[in-house]
Structure formats: structure tokens, C-alpha cells
Design a protein around this motif. Sequence first.
Motif, PDB file in Angstrom:
ATOM      1  N   MET A  59       0.819  -1.208   0.000  1.00 26.36           N
ATOM      2  CA  MET A  59       0.000   0.000   0.000  1.00 26.36           C
ATOM      3  C   MET A  59       0.856   1.263   0.000  1.00 26.36           C
ATOM      4  O   MET A  59       0.742   2.128   0.863  1.00 26.36           O
ATOM      5  N   ARG A  60       1.718   1.354  -0.995  1.00 22.57           N
ATOM      6  CA  ARG A  60       2.540   2.547  -1.176  1.00 22.57           C
ATOM      7  C   ARG A  60       2.502   2.944  -2.650  1.00 22.57           C
ATOM      8  O   ARG A  60       2.574   2.075  -3.529  1.00 22.57           O
ATOM      9  N   ILE A  61       2.378   4.238  -2.911  1.00 27.79           N
ATOM     10  CA  ILE A  61       2.521   4.733  -4.276  1.00 27.79           C
ATOM     11  C   ILE A  61       4.009   4.877  -4.546  1.00 27.79           C
ATOM     12  O   ILE A  61       4.721   5.579  -3.829  1.00 27.79           O
ATOM     13  N   LEU A  62       4.490   4.196  -5.568  1.00 26.28           N
ATOM     14  CA  LEU A  62       5.920   4.123  -5.844  1.00 26.28           C
ATOM     15  C   LEU A  62       6.371   5.304  -6.693  1.00 26.28           C
ATOM     16  O   LEU A  62       5.638   5.783  -7.555  1.00 26.28           O
ATOM     17  N   THR A  63       7.587   5.752  -6.456  1.00 28.30           N
ATOM     18  CA  THR A  63       8.125   6.877  -7.214  1.00 28.30           C
ATOM     19  C   THR A  63       8.451   6.442  -8.645  1.00 28.30           C
ATOM     20  O   THR A  63       8.723   5.271  -8.906  1.00 28.30           O
ATOM     21  N   PRO A  64       8.450   7.402  -9.575  1.00 24.20           N
ATOM     22  CA  PRO A  64       8.815   7.069 -10.955  1.00 24.20           C
ATOM     23  C   PRO A  64      10.196   6.419 -11.063  1.00 24.20           C
ATOM     24  O   PRO A  64      10.389   5.509 -11.882  1.00 24.20           O
ATOM     25  N   GLY A  65      11.135   6.852 -10.245  1.00 20.33           N
ATOM     26  CA  GLY A  65      12.476   6.262 -10.289  1.00 20.33           C
ATOM     27  C   GLY A  65      12.470   4.793  -9.917  1.00 20.33           C
ATOM     28  O   GLY A  65      13.174   3.975 -10.532  1.00 20.33           O
ATOM     29  N   PHE A  66      11.664   4.422  -8.914  1.00 19.31           N
ATOM     30  CA  PHE A  66      11.533   3.018  -8.513  1.00 19.31           C
ATOM     31  C   PHE A  66      10.944   2.206  -9.662  1.00 19.31           C
ATOM     32  O   PHE A  66      11.447   1.127 -10.005  1.00 19.31           O
ATOM     33  N   VAL A  67       9.869   2.723 -10.243  1.00 21.61           N
ATOM     34  CA  VAL A  67       9.192   1.998 -11.325  1.00 21.61           C
ATOM     35  C   VAL A  67      10.127   1.799 -12.511  1.00 21.61           C
ATOM     36  O   VAL A  67      10.197   0.713 -13.100  1.00 21.61           O
TER      37      VAL A  67
END
Length: 221
Positions: free
Chosen positions: A93-101
Motif C-alpha cells: 500500500m505505497r505509491i511508488l516513485t517514478p524512479g523506482f518503477v
Amino acid sequence: MNRPCTVVVLISGSGSNLQALIDALADGSIPAQIGAVISNRADAYGLTRAQNAGIPTAVLDHKAFEGREAFDAALIEAIDAQQPDLVVLAGFMRILTPGFVRHYAGRLLNIHPSLLPLYKGLHTHQRALEAGDREHGCSVHFVTEELDGGPLVVQAVVPVLPNDQVDSLAARVHVAEHHIYPLAVRWFAEGRLRLGAQGAELDGQPLPPCGHQVRELPAAH
């Protein structure tokens, strides 16, 4: 892939989809192994499920970090220590950062409790009932920077019954989730599923926009 596909599973809660993966991998028919289970909550019951199966666990409390970027950087470090082939979001339940994705592009899967692109975000079962939908379900997709918007891999379609409430509909969707998530992991581990330039591909062929659809689910045990 000569060696088993190494999977890292990210959780925040009870871990029922994690348990479905553990059970699916137990007989050795899927060429994959779970290298670690990582949670952002120390009280997540999924950690107990992993420990009971002998799977290493780790906890990274997001509240201990200064913002999303710092947390995701630490999460990447913890995941990459396992040298994973695939990262699976199972109720994380975390919105992931673009860098992670971007770091895990093409090897990051999520499951969402609706027939995407319908009902991105939360309260999907309630929204399906309020809309009077006759069908509901769940979707496995590759994760991109668009929330719940990556290319679809497989969907399970569940009929909405006349007397359904949120809990009864959610329970049937959970059964469907526990069928299609291990299926998607199997395809990836066998080298059949990949993210191509035009979207998700299975056996070298582009999947349709809705992904592979499953309508006849095995009976619940």
C-alpha cells in the motif's frame, strides 16, 4: 532461464496473495522461488506467512524515512540484495516513485481488484456495485508510472450476483486473485511473459488491451 526465477514480494498486510504464491510454488512445478518478502509494516501478517514457509523477511518502515524518494531508495537497495528477476506487489500500500518503477521496468507486477481500466484506486467493489455492473474481477498488470495503468497481463472475470454486498463480492474476487497471480508469475518464470515495446507479450505475441481473460475459475477448496 536455467536457474529458478527469483521473486521478491512486497506486502503491507495479511498477505493472502503471497500465500497463494507460496502454495503455488510449493510443488516445484513453477520454475521460481521467493527470495524475500519485504513489508513496510512490522505488523503485517504476511511476514508470519513467509516465516512459516522459511522465506527471509525484512521490514522497512516508511515513516522512518524523509519522504518517498528516500524510502524507495532504501527499498531498492533491500530488493536488489536478492538479485531478483521479478518483483511482485501483493497488497503493498505505497505509491511508488517514478524512479523506482523505472528501475524495475519489465519485471514489476501488481494485482488490482477490478477489471482495469475500470475503477483504478480504492473501494473498487463498492464502486462496481454502485454502478450496477454485472461483471467485476481483478487484473494483473505490469507496473508503469501511471497508477494502476500499466499493460494488462491477465484478468479474471467474476459475475456480480443480485444479492451481492461488498464483502461477498470481495471474497469471490479474492479467490480469482489467488488463481491468476500465480498464473502470471508462472508465465514470467517460464520466459513466456515479457513487457515489449508495444505492451505485454505472451509467447512472443502481443496480448490484447484487456490481457488474457479467465472466466472459468477452479472451484475454491
